[in-house]
Design a protein around this motif. Structure first.
Motif, PDB file in Angstrom:
ATOM      1  N   THR A 199       3.200  16.136  -0.848  1.00 19.00           N
ATOM      2  CA  THR A 199       3.972  15.395   0.144  1.00 19.00           C
ATOM      3  C   THR A 199       4.366  14.029  -0.402  1.00 19.00           C
ATOM      4  OG1 THR A 199       1.966  14.471   1.121  1.00 19.00           O
ATOM      5  CG2 THR A 199       2.801  16.486   2.086  1.00 19.00           C
ATOM      6  N   PRO A 200       5.627  13.688  -0.239  1.00 17.49           N
ATOM      7  CA  PRO A 200       6.020  12.323  -0.591  1.00 17.49           C
ATOM      8  C   PRO A 200       5.368  11.337   0.367  1.00 17.49           C
ATOM      9  CG  PRO A 200       7.870  13.521   0.405  1.00 17.49           C
ATOM     10  CD  PRO A 200       6.738  14.499   0.264  1.00 17.49           C
ATOM     11  N   LEU A 201       4.937  10.218  -0.164  1.00 24.97           N
ATOM     12  CA  LEU A 201       4.338   9.183   0.679  1.00 24.97           C
ATOM     13  C   LEU A 201       5.453   8.319   1.275  1.00 24.97           C
ATOM     14  CD1 LEU A 201       1.415   8.349  -1.743  1.00 24.97           C
ATOM     15  CD2 LEU A 201       1.264   9.627   0.412  1.00 24.97           C
ATOM     16  N   ALA A 202       5.104   7.591   2.323  1.00 27.22           N
ATOM     17  CA  ALA A 202       6.143   6.886   3.081  1.00 27.22           C
ATOM     18  C   ALA A 202       6.816   5.797   2.260  1.00 27.22           C
ATOM     19  CB  ALA A 202       5.534   6.293   4.349  1.00 27.22           C
ATOM     20  N   HIS A 203       6.063   5.147   1.380  1.00 26.85           N
ATOM     21  CA  HIS A 203       6.632   3.998   0.677  1.00 26.85           C
ATOM     22  C   HIS A 203       6.650   4.213  -0.826  1.00 26.85           C
ATOM     23  CE1 HIS A 203       6.809   1.775   4.436  1.00 26.85           C
ATOM     24  NE2 HIS A 203       5.646   2.337   4.716  1.00 26.85           N
ATOM     25  N   VAL A 236       1.534  12.763  -3.089  1.00 28.30           N
ATOM     26  CA  VAL A 236       0.172  13.216  -3.322  1.00 28.30           C
ATOM     27  C   VAL A 236       0.102  14.728  -3.154  1.00 28.30           C
ATOM     28  CG1 VAL A 236      -0.566  12.775  -0.933  1.00 28.30           C
ATOM     29  CG2 VAL A 236      -2.273  12.866  -2.740  1.00 28.30           C
ATOM     30  N   PRO A 245       0.823  -1.217   0.000  1.00 32.25           N
ATOM     31  CA  PRO A 245       0.000   0.000   0.000  1.00 32.25           C
ATOM     32  C   PRO A 245       0.858   1.268   0.000  1.00 32.25           C
ATOM     33  CG  PRO A 245       0.113  -0.912   2.215  1.00 32.25           C
ATOM     34  CD  PRO A 245       0.837  -1.883   1.317  1.00 32.25           C
ATOM     35  N   LEU A 246       0.544   2.171  -0.921  1.00 35.35           N
ATOM     36  CA  LEU A 246       1.183   3.491  -0.899  1.00 35.35           C
ATOM     37  C   LEU A 246       0.246   4.518  -0.271  1.00 35.35           C
ATOM     38  CD1 LEU A 246       2.818   3.771  -4.459  1.00 35.35           C
ATOM     39  CD2 LEU A 246       3.740   2.738  -2.376  1.00 35.35           C
ATOM     40  N   LEU A 247      -1.035   4.391  -0.584  1.00 35.20           N
ATOM     41  CA  LEU A 247      -2.003   5.375  -0.091  1.00 35.20           C
ATOM     42  C   LEU A 247      -3.365   4.715   0.058  1.00 35.20           C
ATOM     43  CD1 LEU A 247      -2.504   8.490   0.470  1.00 35.20           C
ATOM     44  CD2 LEU A 247      -3.297   8.623  -1.889  1.00 35.20           C
ATOM     45  N   ARG A 248      -3.968   4.919   1.195  1.00 32.40           N
ATOM     46  CA  ARG A 248      -5.361   4.508   1.396  1.00 32.40           C
ATOM     47  C   ARG A 248      -6.064   5.651   2.115  1.00 32.40           C
ATOM     48  NH1 ARG A 248      -5.578  -1.127   0.399  1.00 32.40           N
ATOM     49  NH2 ARG A 248      -3.807  -2.318   1.228  1.00 32.40           N
ATOM     50  N   GLN A 249      -7.118   6.159   1.489  1.00 31.58           N
ATOM     51  CA  GLN A 249      -7.835   7.293   2.063  1.00 31.58           C
ATOM     52  C   GLN A 249      -9.315   7.137   1.804  1.00 31.58           C
ATOM     53  OE1 GLN A 249      -5.834  10.994   2.883  1.00 31.58           O
ATOM     54  NE2 GLN A 249      -5.619   9.120   4.027  1.00 31.58           N
ATOM     55  N   ARG A 250     -10.097   7.505   2.781  1.00 34.68           N
ATOM     56  CA  ARG A 250     -11.537   7.556   2.566  1.00 34.68           C
ATOM     57  C   ARG A 250     -12.037   8.865   3.166  1.00 34.68           C
ATOM     58  NH1 ARG A 250     -16.097   4.096   2.023  1.00 34.68           N
ATOM     59  NH2 ARG A 250     -17.866   4.816   3.247  1.00 34.68           N
ATOM     60  N   LEU A 251     -12.516   9.695   2.278  1.00 30.32           N
ATOM     61  CA  LEU A 251     -13.045  10.981   2.722  1.00 30.32           C
ATOM     62  C   LEU A 251     -14.561  10.899   2.723  1.00 30.32           C
ATOM     63  CD1 LEU A 251     -12.546  13.969   3.433  1.00 30.32           C
ATOM     64  CD2 LEU A 251     -12.727  14.462   0.994  1.00 30.32           C
TER      65      LEU A 251
END
Lengths: 258, 233, 244
Positions: free
Chosen positions: A215-219, A223, A166-172
């Motif tokens: 912002t760079p993502l952690a892995h 975004v 996972p690089l990004l998981r978001q739920r708005l």
């Protein structure tokens, strides 16, 4: 209404041009290649996502499956805003987009804004499955209500995985007025922009400004985020954030314009 | 099922006196104050409400999952995955740094009080663990259940920022305390939801987001470099 | 909307909390004097005291006096983080990467006494970055007479007051004055001008502190703080070899 459209692009036999392998429109999702079905050598194949002005309505379940073959480059662009409207029975609408990109493939998914109209209950889900070495930019512009109206409710869920990790998981979630107004949530913004960039080199450090950040993502990947009271400002801020990405700063053939 | 001593652990972990480094983090309050978004108790109430439903909800979910896993003797691979899943739910670099700074401080302070095999495995997998994950493991070591761990994480997501607001704006601490107490029903709901999700695979855990908090965190970091900030986040 | 937040960002150049690389193959830092390595971690010396009493000047003086014989590093606790650190960097008494600044969340005494996490993190970052560092000075943010260092953070502490604060300060007592391992009365060169009676001040200090030492000094007259430096050397050599 239930509909599932799909699109597969791949490199031609000479491994030089991106061509369409398979294209299935399904009303109300229409996929229309722009300027032919073959890309210039080494360039992106552009396909327009033409959505019916009436979709999606409560009860709709719309799916779009996209596969980008190894080394191919697809640019999937929207042609107009999507307006989510309520149905008759109070059921929600759902639009699910699944993009899979094979090694060294590139996808640019640049839809126009999604507007959540009054009383709508709309759920957008975007999943991006990247192979190692694949590139992607994936934009979203979420507008809470047409001008002067209170939005309905809904959610936007994003999953980005690379090589299964996972690089990004978001739920708005939107639609609770108290949360929308809270400075600790949506801070009264009516338009939310985001752009995921997994594109060669990641920014070494975050950049930010007046209601935008990159912002760079952690892995891996990064975004860009923006918030504003109106669409034009949200777009401008998002463009400023994306402009800080090394792919934009270093390249003349930077990622295309939606 | 909560064990003996669970109540004390939950109280001690949520206590502002707990020496885990939380007092230097404002959770976006310093930036919101600087931007004029929080000027008094009423603004703070709304800010904390939003924060509880985004950062608080996320932290509660991961604390509950960690407590569940710690009670089930999860191995190193689980902790590495849980860490990566929380990273993926935290797009802001500044928020990741703040979470890991507090996680490391909480690990240091907590290991003296509630050591456990799960804590040792977590520390090996992630020497700078995320804050809610350490909270969950510590709570479990002391006998608390996932809901107790989620309550701690959710409470800290609003109590620390409320204290920062008192320090920054000189707000009436009695009124601010009442604001935090007034979130009890919401916090109960957040903790209950988190506990219900605790047994999910890390990939399937909820991923609530709040763009304003992300942008405030990045703005805080930028302004700290440009002109200094009192808090680390 | 933050009214003053427009403009471009230029990457983050400050001491972010990234883990420090511990590459044993990295070239050793230039160190003019290689003393025998101390067992365990560095000796941690706290310097506390009220605002303006001269803590940073004393820290700089100790860096000058001890920097040739000891591997040194400094943690500063400023209100806005960088003021004291910048002073030390400007004076050039210490390489920039030997200075860490921590944020105290508007509570400088909490950061050195009740919750020492941020300072411990900073000390550990310095120890990781400079293996073999022998002395870490932790300078507190300016605070009141009750602010002392936790024994969990420092091995020894100096409390600094100054004559400009009034000759009643030692008499007022407080844990800083009464319990610090060394009390420094700074700026004695100003005594006449501010009407401070040094005999009263030093006498009160001794009376409040029993056998604990007191140094009255002026960094104008003795810029390298020789008495305090000698006291620090004594503490270091008396240190039990058990280490951490």
């Amino acid at each position: 209404m239930k509909a599932a459209a799909s699109l597969r692009v791949e490199l031609d036999a000479h491994r030089r041009r991106t061509v369409i392998g398979d294209l299935r429109s399904a009303s109300p999702i229409r996929l229309v290649p722009r300027r032919g079905k073959v890309a210039a050598p080494g360039g992106a194949l552009t396909v327009c996502l033409v959505e019916s002005a009436a979709a999606p309505i409560g009860g709709d379940r719309l799916d779009l499956h996209v596969r980008v073959g190894a080394g191919a480059w697809l640019r999937l662009v929207g042609t107009g805003a999507t307006l989510a409207l309520p149905g008759h029975d109070g059921d929600h609408s759902r639009v699910r987009v699944h993009l899979r990109v094979d090694p060294a493939g590139t996808v640019e998914y640049l839809p126009e804004a999604t507007v959540i109209g009054a009383r709508a209950d709309h759920r957008a889900e975007t999943r991006l499955d990247l192979a190692a070495g694949a590139r992607a930019r994936c934009r979203e512009l979420l507008v809470l209500g047409r001008h002067g109206e209170l939005p309905g409710r809904g959610s936007s869920t994003t999953h980005v995985l690379r090589d299964g990790a996972p690089l990004l998981r978001q739920r708005l979630e939107v639609g609770r007025p108290r949360l929308a107004a809270s400075a600790g949530h949506l801070a009264g913004a009516r338009v939310l922009g985001s752009e995921i960039l997994v594109w060669d080199r990641d920014p070494a450090a975050p950049s930010s400004g007046d209601w935008w950040s990159l912002t760079p993502l952690a892995h891996g990947g990064s975004v860009a985020t923006s918030m504003a009271g109106d669409t034009a400002t949200a777009r401008r801020r998002l463009a400023e954030a994306v402009g800080h990405h090394p792919a934009h700063r270093d390249r003349s053939d930077r990622p295309g314009h939606g | 099922m909560a064990g003996l001593g669970a109540g004390t652990a939950v109280l001690a972990l949520a206590d502002a006196r707990f020496p885990g480094g939380g007092h230097v983090h404002s959770g976006g309050v310093e930036e919101a104050v600087a931007a004029g978004l929080i000027t008094g108790v009423a603004d703070l109430r709304e800010f904390l409400f939003g924060r509880l439903h985004a950062a608080g909800r996320l932290q509660a979910v991961f604390a509950a999952a960690a407590a569940h896993a710690a009670a089930g003797d999860a191995g190193r691979e689980y902790w590495t995955r849980l860490d990566a899943e929380l990273d993926a739910r935290t797009p802001s670099c500044a928020q990741r740094a703040a979470s890991r700074a507090q996680g490391r401080g909480t690990l240091r302070a907590g290991r003296a009080a509630w050591s456990s095999g799960a804590l040792a495995r977590l520390a090996v997998a992630t020497p700078r663990p995320h804050h809610p994950v350490v909270l969950g493991v510590l709570a479990a070591a002391a006998g608390a259940d996932p809901r107790g761990a989620a309550l701690v994480a959710g409470y800290l997501a609003v109590s620390g920022p409320s204290s920062a607001a008192v320090r920054l704006l000189g707000l009436d601490p009695l009124a601010v305390n009442a604001v935090v107490a007034g979130l009890a029903a919401e916090l109960d709901g957040v903790a209950g939801d988190a506990a219900a999700a605790a047994a999910l695979d890390p990939a399937d855990l909820p991923a609530p987001s709040a763009p304003a908090l992300d942008l405030l965190a990045e703005a805080h970091d930028r302004h700290h470099r440009e002109k200094g900030r009192l808090f680390a986040s | 909307m933050p009214p003053d937040s427009h403009g471009r960002d230029h990457g983050h150049g400050h001491g972010h909390r990234h883990p420090v690389s511990l590459d044993p193959a990295a070239p050793a830092e230039p160190d003019p004097h290689r003393g025998p390595p101390l067992p365990g971690r560095a000796f941690r010396l706290g310097i506390g005291g009220p605002v303006g009493s001269g803590k940073t000047a004393l820290t700089a003086a100790l860096c000058r006096a001890l920097g040739r014989e000891l591997r040194l590093a400094v943690v500063t606790n400023d209100i806005y983080t960088t003021e004291d650190a910048d002073f030390l960097r400007r004076t050039g008494v210490l390489a920039t990467d030997r200075i860490e600044a921590v944020q105290t969340g508007a509570c400088p005494h909490t950061a050195i006494r009740d919750d020492i996490t941020a300072n411990l993190d900073a000390v550990e970052r310095l120890e990781e970055r400079h293996p073999g560092v022998e002395l870490v000075i932790v300078e507190s943010g300016g605070d009141n007479l009750t602010a002392v260092f936790s024994r969990g953070l420092v091995d020894s502490q100096i409390f600094v007051v100054d004559v400009a604060g009034g000759d009643k300060v030692p008499r007022k007592g407080g844990p800083g004055v009464t319990t610090a391992d060394l009390l420094v009365i700074n700026k004695v060169d100003l005594a006449e001008r501010v009407g401070a009676d040094m005999r009263v001040m030093v006498g009160d200090a001794h009376r409040m502190r029993g056998d604990l030492p007191v140094v009255a000094q002026s960094l104008v007259h003795t810029p390298d703080a020789p008495e305090v430096a000698a006291w620090v050397r004594g503490r270091l050599s008396a240190r039990t070899p058990a280490g951490a």
